[in-house]
Structure formats: structure tokens, C-alpha cells
Design a protein around this motif. Structure first.
Motif, mmCIF file in Angstrom:
data_model
loop_
_atom_site.group_PDB
_atom_site.id
_atom_site.type_symbol
_atom_site.label_atom_id
_atom_site.label_comp_id
_atom_site.label_asym_id
_atom_site.label_seq_id
_atom_site.Cartn_x
_atom_site.Cartn_y
_atom_site.Cartn_z
ATOM 1 N N ALA A 186 0.807 -1.718 -0.273
ATOM 2 C CA ALA A 186 -0.167 -0.155 -0.011
ATOM 3 C C ALA A 186 1.082 1.035 -0.124
ATOM 4 C CB ALA A 186 -1.090 -0.171 1.084
ATOM 5 N N ARG A 187 2.291 1.171 0.103
ATOM 6 C CA ARG A 187 2.560 2.611 0.365
ATOM 7 C C ARG A 187 3.887 1.949 -0.404
ATOM 8 N NH1 ARG A 187 3.742 4.765 5.203
ATOM 9 N NH2 ARG A 187 2.513 3.835 7.051
ATOM 10 N N GLY A 188 3.753 1.652 -2.007
ATOM 11 C CA GLY A 188 4.068 1.472 -3.053
ATOM 12 C C GLY A 188 5.669 0.713 -3.337
ATOM 13 N N PHE A 189 5.454 0.178 -2.405
ATOM 14 C CA PHE A 189 6.521 -0.642 -2.646
ATOM 15 C C PHE A 189 6.684 -2.246 -3.628
ATOM 16 C CE2 PHE A 189 8.124 1.951 1.567
ATOM 17 C CZ PHE A 189 9.325 1.552 0.827
ATOM 18 N N LYS A 224 8.189 8.911 5.511
ATOM 19 C CA LYS A 224 7.186 9.122 4.849
ATOM 20 C C LYS A 224 6.413 9.213 3.639
ATOM 21 C CE LYS A 224 6.398 12.322 8.017
ATOM 22 N NZ LYS A 224 4.847 12.837 8.946
ATOM 23 N N SER A 225 6.610 9.050 2.673
ATOM 24 C CA SER A 225 6.200 9.462 1.923
ATOM 25 C C SER A 225 5.335 10.660 1.191
ATOM 26 C CB SER A 225 5.593 7.912 0.561
ATOM 27 O OG SER A 225 4.251 7.732 1.176
ATOM 28 N N ASP A 226 5.085 11.195 0.236
ATOM 29 C CA ASP A 226 4.093 12.535 -0.301
ATOM 30 C C ASP A 226 2.705 11.665 0.385
ATOM 31 O OD1 ASP A 226 6.762 13.545 -0.849
ATOM 32 O OD2 ASP A 226 6.460 13.418 -2.657
ATOM 33 N N CYS A 227 2.472 10.807 -0.293
ATOM 34 C CA CYS A 227 1.699 10.477 -0.414
ATOM 35 C C CYS A 227 1.021 9.745 0.948
ATOM 36 C CB CYS A 227 0.756 9.476 -1.661
ATOM 37 S SG CYS A 227 1.276 7.692 -1.258
ATOM 38 N N GLN A 228 1.743 10.046 2.508
ATOM 39 C CA GLN A 228 1.563 8.630 3.530
ATOM 40 C C GLN A 228 1.792 9.715 4.492
ATOM 41 O OE1 GLN A 228 0.221 5.543 3.858
ATOM 42 N NE2 GLN A 228 0.446 5.195 2.064
ATOM 43 N N ASP A 229 0.773 9.858 5.418
ATOM 44 C CA ASP A 229 0.575 11.031 6.776
ATOM 45 C C ASP A 229 1.211 10.426 7.588
ATOM 46 O OD1 ASP A 229 -1.722 9.597 7.385
ATOM 47 O OD2 ASP A 229 -2.826 11.995 7.605
ATOM 48 N N ARG A 230 1.243 9.028 7.208
ATOM 49 C CA ARG A 230 2.092 8.776 9.021
ATOM 50 C C ARG A 230 3.230 7.674 8.263
ATOM 51 N NH1 ARG A 230 -1.282 4.730 11.912
ATOM 52 N NH2 ARG A 230 0.019 6.142 13.760
ATOM 53 N N SER A 231 4.109 7.377 9.533
ATOM 54 C CA SER A 231 5.615 6.762 9.031
ATOM 55 C C SER A 231 5.374 4.783 8.946
ATOM 56 C CB SER A 231 6.698 7.006 9.808
ATOM 57 O OG SER A 231 6.081 6.390 11.330
ATOM 58 N N PRO A 232 5.868 4.456 8.107
ATOM 59 C CA PRO A 232 5.948 3.102 8.097
ATOM 60 C C PRO A 232 5.578 2.646 9.828
ATOM 61 C CG PRO A 232 7.361 3.329 6.264
ATOM 62 C CD PRO A 232 6.753 4.716 7.417
ATOM 63 N N PHE A 233 6.652 3.151 10.887
ATOM 64 C CA PHE A 233 6.678 2.798 12.032
ATOM 65 C C PHE A 233 5.713 3.188 13.196
ATOM 66 C CE2 PHE A 233 8.007 3.913 16.692
ATOM 67 C CZ PHE A 233 8.336 2.305 16.998
#
Length: 318
Positions: A186-189, A224-233
Motif C-alpha cells: 500500500a506504500r508503493g513498495f 514518510k512518502s508524499d502520499c502517506q501522513d504516517r510513517s511505517p513505524f
């Protein structure tokens, strides 16, 4: 007119072709080199990861402690193989999942009781000569891990049993797995291997050495990516606080094992007191749907397979 110059020679002068005169700056800074390469659309520039400095006093705005661990071992079986290297990076974080600072680092090689298998040396680069006479300082490792509110590993199901073999300090801690508890897709990976994550995040590092891998995972989790407001952590920390339910599909028909495997079930051979059966883990929210699938597609009757509820304190154990 075409201008050619050596981007990596600060004193380079342009080579002029055609009519007219154009002069470029005699010094091209690193950031400008990167911009020029990327602007062509033919290059992607990766940045080498640099470990963050260790702070002497933690910021009180980040009262919680996390520890990222990574082990290199002589094999896959924690009950017979041995740790030959461990890395640990401690950091502070807040209850909303915001990461603070690096508060401690420990890494060490350790000589096993038997020679390192050649395939492990090929994978890790660790040789018998490198580990000769080396030993993990358990007191230093315990000091780093003891304050941890959460321990993170990239495949905690592998690292946790080995860490618990090393020291009981790991046994009563909450653990999180950065492979299974972050939705990387979902984060583009495109994958979950650490090398994929690091590369797609725009970095590269010296992989397969324990401390280096810990720092690499730390940076990826804090990005954090440009389209995510929360970090993976932050996502990982939230997931670690939710209980899971392990379902053992005991007495499932042998001829339907491929359907179970296709749905993500794994085989338990009955060791460590577990049922000998195919099993999976689901959230509490998904439990009823999974039981309905088992009853309709596998058992074909109102079966009640064994369930075990797990928290971060008892997940990823043997």
C-alpha cells in the motif's frame, strides 16, 4: 549547441560544439549533479545511508524506547544453530509513533561451537577468521535491551527465537515484525525484503552486516512518502498493540492442503507443544470470516478448530 563536461571533476570546463559561447560554473555541487542526472529521466540516484548519531540524553517528548535487532546465524534452526553476529539500535519514540533519536547501538560477532557453513559465509560475508575469539558481551546487550517497550525485527519469527537463546532479556518483551505488520504494498513498495525497501526508498547500504541492517531498517521505518501522513513505524506500532488469533486447522483433509497453502496457512509439525496442523493468524475482526471459510471450504461441517490468542508479548516465539 551541445555542452559536455565531467560532472565528477569540479574543475571541468565545458566542451563547446556549434556556434556561440556558453560557460558553466567551474564547480558543480553534489546536489546539482543529482538534479541534472535525475532531470534526464534516465537515471535514479541512490543516497548512501549514514547512521544517525547517538544522543547522550533523550528528549522527554519521546518517552518510549524501541530496539531494532538483527542476527546473523549459522542456519535457520534456533534449537541447533547459533548466532554469529548481532546488531541492535535503540531509539526513542512517542505514543503516536513518531520517532525521536538514536539512544544506543551495540554490535558484535561471536565464534560458534562449529565452523561456519560455506553457504552462510557466502550470504553474510562472515568467515571463521572474523569470529575467532569473538564473543557477545551479554551485559552490554542486556543494558541496551532492558528498557525497550518494543523490539522490532525484519522477520521477527526468525530473530526472536535466536535472541531468546542468547539472553532472557528478550523473552518478556513486546515484539513487532516489520515484514508482516506493515502494508508495504500500500506504500508503493514492490517487495518486503530489506534490500528492496532500502532501494525503493532511495538509499543503499552495506547489507548483511547486523548493525548496518538495523540502521537501514530504522531509516526506512521513519520515512514518510508524499502520499502517506504516517510513517511505517507508526503503522507498525499500532499493529503491535492489536491482538491476533492463531487458528490451527486440525484434522483438515489432506487432499485440501493446497487450498490451505494458497490461503496463506503454514504447517506446524507439532514441536513446542503446538498442534500438528496447518495454521494461520488473523485479526479479531477477521476471525469469524476465517472460521466460516474453513467450515464451508475445508471441513464442510461446523468444526471448532483450536484457537490461540496472541499479543506482541507472545507472538513470533518458537
Amino acid at each position: 549547441m551541445t555542452v559536455q563536461y565531467d560532472m565528477f571533476d569540479p574543475a571541468s570546463e565545458p566542451v563547446k560544439r556549434g556556434r556561440g559561447t556558453t560557460r558553466l560554473p567551474t564547480e558543480i555541487h553534489e546536489a546539482e549533479m543529482v538534479r541534472l542526472l535525475q532531470a534526464t529521466g534516465r537515471y535514479r540516484v541512490l543516497t548512501k545511508l549514514q547512521p544517525r548519531p547517538v544522543v547522550q540524553a533523550s528528549n522527554p517528548s519521546f518517552p518510549l524506547c524501541g530496539v531494532i535487532v538483527d542476527t546473523e546465524t549459522t542456519g535457520l534452526k534456533s534449537w541447533s544453530d547459533e548466532v554469529i553476529e548481532i546488531g541492535a539500535v535503540a531509539f526513542s519514540f512517542a505514543e503516536n509513533g513518531t520517532i525521536g533519536e538514536v539512544t544506543g547501538v551495540y554490535g558484535s560477532l561471536q565464534q560458534p561451537s562449529r565452523p561456519i557453513p560455506p553457504e552462510i559465509t557466502r550470504l553474510t560475508g562472515i568467515t571463521d577468521a572474523m569470529v575467532a575469539g569473538q564473543a557477545i558481551d551479554r551485559a552490554r546487550l542486556d543494558e541496551l535491551v532492558a528498557p525497550a517497550d518494543l523490539i522490532i525485527a525484519h522477520n521477527a519469527g526468525f530473530d526472536r527465537p535466536f535472541c531468546e537463546q542468547l539472553s532472557p532479556v528478550f523473552a518478556d518483551k513486546a515484539w513487532a515484525c516489520s515484514v508482516s505488520e506493515v502494508d508495504w504494498s500500500a506504500r508503493g513498495f514492490e517487495g518486503t525484503k530489506l534490500g528492496y525497501l532500502v532501494g525503493q526508498a532511495g538509499y543503499f547500504h552495506d547489507g548483511h552486516r547486523a548493525v548496518d541492517d538495523c540502521f537501514a531498517l530504522f531509516e526506512v521505518l521513519d520515512r514518510k512518502s508524499d502520499c502517506q501522513d504516517r510513517s511505517p513505524f507508526a503503522e507498525l506500532f499500532d499493529a503491535s498493540q492489536r491482538s491476533r488469533v492463531r487458528i490451527y486447522a486440525e484434522h483438515s483433509p489432506f487432499e485440501l492442503k493446497d487450498q490451505l497453502k494458497g490461503r496463506g496457512y503454514r504447517w506446524s509439525d507439532g514441536t513446542y507443544g503446538r498442534p500438528k496442523a496447518w495454521w494461520t493468524e488473523v485479526s479479531e475482526v477477521d476471525l469469524d470470516d476465517e472460521l466460516s471459510w474453513l467450515r464451508s471450504e475445508i471441513y464442510r461441517y461446523e468444526a471448532n478448530p483450536p484457537l490461540r490468542r496472541l499479543t506482541a508479548f507472545d507472538r513470533f516465539k518458537n
